[in-house]
Design an enzyme around this catalytic site. Structure first.
Site, mmCIF file in Angstrom:
data_model
loop_
_atom_site.group_PDB
_atom_site.id
_atom_site.type_symbol
_atom_site.label_atom_id
_atom_site.label_comp_id
_atom_site.label_asym_id
_atom_site.label_seq_id
_atom_site.Cartn_x
_atom_site.Cartn_y
_atom_site.Cartn_z
ATOM 1 N N ASP A 89 14.797 23.768 -3.221
ATOM 2 C CA ASP A 89 14.455 24.219 -2.115
ATOM 3 C C ASP A 89 12.860 24.295 -2.108
ATOM 4 O O ASP A 89 12.160 23.334 -2.517
ATOM 5 C CB ASP A 89 14.961 25.586 -1.741
ATOM 6 C CG ASP A 89 14.867 25.818 -0.035
ATOM 7 O OD1 ASP A 89 15.496 25.332 0.751
ATOM 8 O OD2 ASP A 89 13.903 26.807 0.166
ATOM 9 N N TYR A 110 7.038 28.453 5.557
ATOM 10 C CA TYR A 110 7.480 27.569 6.359
ATOM 11 C C TYR A 110 6.059 27.003 7.283
ATOM 12 O O TYR A 110 5.625 25.973 7.331
ATOM 13 C CB TYR A 110 8.671 27.600 7.376
ATOM 14 C CG TYR A 110 9.936 27.697 6.614
ATOM 15 C CD1 TYR A 110 10.842 26.524 6.578
ATOM 16 C CD2 TYR A 110 10.320 28.890 5.639
ATOM 17 C CE1 TYR A 110 12.103 26.846 6.166
ATOM 18 C CE2 TYR A 110 11.751 29.004 5.185
ATOM 19 C CZ TYR A 110 12.474 27.805 5.278
ATOM 20 O OH TYR A 110 13.617 27.825 4.712
ATOM 21 N N HIS A 156 23.470 23.539 -1.404
ATOM 22 C CA HIS A 156 22.406 23.801 -1.416
ATOM 23 C C HIS A 156 22.072 24.953 -2.758
ATOM 24 O O HIS A 156 20.908 24.725 -3.261
ATOM 25 C CB HIS A 156 21.756 24.221 -0.029
ATOM 26 C CG HIS A 156 20.189 24.358 -0.161
ATOM 27 N ND1 HIS A 156 19.561 23.465 -0.562
ATOM 28 C CD2 HIS A 156 19.437 25.428 0.062
ATOM 29 C CE1 HIS A 156 18.088 24.077 -0.203
ATOM 30 N NE2 HIS A 156 18.171 25.132 0.106
#
Length: 457
Positions: free
Chosen positions: A226, A368, A426
């Site tokens: 990630d 982000y 994930h």
């Protein structure tokens, strides 16, 4: 006249094509990066604190009592529509049961003790208190290799607590074992967030490298997923002489060149490799549109979203659980749990509890925005620069993105190992710790072979 216009259009098209080809294939120079930027709230002191301090995780009674009271006093949840499971988001029937478990059966003290079975530390790196786990194996006559492990959102170093014991225990057939440093990224878990804009994955990668230098490691391996994988990808590009190998369960080549190759591959997908169905037809990637609303919101307005997540444990749980479920198995939206079944509930609640106790929903989400809408040109330049560091990839079925090796080699020419599995998602370290650890060991052996072969040349 028409003939001359046609020639002009053709000339412009050819010129544009040549320019684009040159731009796409030209490797830019390494950008100038300040490797000692100050991210701390306090002014920089002449004598910086470089101490490494033991740290113990605690979920104190005041915080727990407040958390339980907030859960108890929540407003009634809106029931799902008839015939709808998790297609519209978190199923509130499932959430109701989970909240009851969190408030009444989740053992805060026991879970903290379980997290504390590893030695935890804090140290200030570039003004930020960084929390990390460091586990040294108790071995003799076995080579010990340092391994930095980096998580992503919404996790912390807790994500690796099942895989650490496997990696630090000698394994048959291998003449080495790992000393693990699992760090909380800045603003995540128990690591301090910054008050300054600009802490993107490039800068995080530099911070994590500086942590390893603080611990005395001039050479080390990295495993990451990630956002940790993005930071590590930049790290191996900037510090190829320090990172001896990079293992990731979320390998990505993010250059324009790679994007165009993927588009061209769609013209003859069967010729692109055995696992072409993971990528083609490209229309199957429309699930990213369905699932990327959270991404856009966090990349544009993380502080607004953070108000509700930091004030309501019910809201925080709903938000994190829904995204963790989809990341684990996006094909199970027709179930109450929405894909969460493959993860242990206490592991999921550990992650939510850590976010709540540390009030780090906002500071963790800001990555982000820093990467996608506030990023410096350095991020895009570094994505275009290949790294010669030997790299290994494990690609699980429900990972958010899948790329074939012929695309990954744009960024990682020395892709020495690649494993594609028909299961898993994930959060590999939580869901499949043994599978992940076995692949890290195999990658470590390939990294050593790579360096030995290069020394002989």
């Amino acid at each position: 006249m028409f003939k001359y216009i046609s020639w002009l259009v053709a000339a412009i098209a050819i010129t544009l094509g040549v320019f684009l080809t040159f731009y796409i294939y030209k490797v830019p120079d390494m950008p100038q990066l300040d490797q000692d930027l100050w991210w701390g709230k306090a002014p920089r002191q002449k004598e910086e604190d470089t101490s490494i301090r033991p740290f113990k995780i605690e979920f104190n009674e005041t915080v727990i009592s407040d958390l339980k009271q907030r859960i108890k006093n929540r407003r009634p949840l809106t029931p799902p529509l008839d015939g709808i499971q998790s297609e519209y988001g978190i199923n509130t029937v499932y959430l109701e049961n989970l909240l009851t478990y969190w408030a009444e059966k989740y053992d805060f003290k026991k879970r903290a003790e379980l997290l504390n079975r590893f030695p935890h530390y804090k140290t200030k790196i570039q003004g930020l208190d960084i929390q990390f786990i460091r586990v040294k194996p108790s071995v003799k006559n076995v080579k010990v290799v340092p391994l930095l492990m980096l998580h992503g959102w919404p996790s912390s170093s807790k994500e690796f607590d099942k895989v650490i014991p496997i990696l630090t225990t000698p394994k048959d057939g291998y003449d080495f074992v790992f000393e693990v440093v699992a760090a909380d990224l800045p603003g995540f878990g128990f690591s301090e967030g910054t008050s300054k804009p600009g802490l993107n994955p490039v800068k995080i990668g530099i911070t994590m490298r500086n942590l390893m230098k603080r611990l005395g490691f001039n050479e080390f391996y990295v495993h990451a997923g990630d956002w940790g994988s993005q930071a590590a990808t930049h790290m191996v590009t900037i510090f190829p002489d320090e990172v001896m190998g990079f293992h990731t369960n979320m390998p990505l080549s993010s250059s324009l060149k790679s994007g165009l190759k993927i588009l061209l591959g769609s013209l003859a997908p069967r010729l692109t490799g055995d696992h072409y169905h993971r990528l083609y037809p490209l229309s199957q990637l429309l699930y990213l549109v369905r699932e990327s609303g959270y991404f856009h919101l966090m990349a544009t307005k993380p502080d607004t979203l953070g108000v509700s997540l930091t004030d309501s444990p019910t809201g925080l749980a709903a938000y994190l659980i829904e995204k963790m479920a989809v990341g684990t198995n996006r094909d199970q939206l027709d179930t109450l749990h929405g894909g969460l079944e493959s993860l242990e509930l206490d592991d999921v609640l550990d992650t939510i509890t850590i976010q709540w106790v540390n009030n780090c929903a906002v500071t963790s989400m800001r990555v982000y925005a820093e990467d996608y809408f506030a990023s410096s040109p350095e991020v895009y330049e570094l994505h275009r620069i290949p790294t010669m560091v030997p790299t290994a990839a494990i690609k699980l079925k429900f990972e958010i993105m899948w790329q074939p090796d012929w695309v990954l080699r744009d960024k990682f020419p020395n892709l020495v190992r690649s494993t594609t599995l028909d299961f898993g998602g994930h959060y590999a370290a939580l869901e499949l710790p043994k599978v992940l650890a076995d692949d890290v060991f195999s990658a470590g052996a390939e990294f050593q072979k790579f360096h030995e072969a290069n020394r002989k040349m």
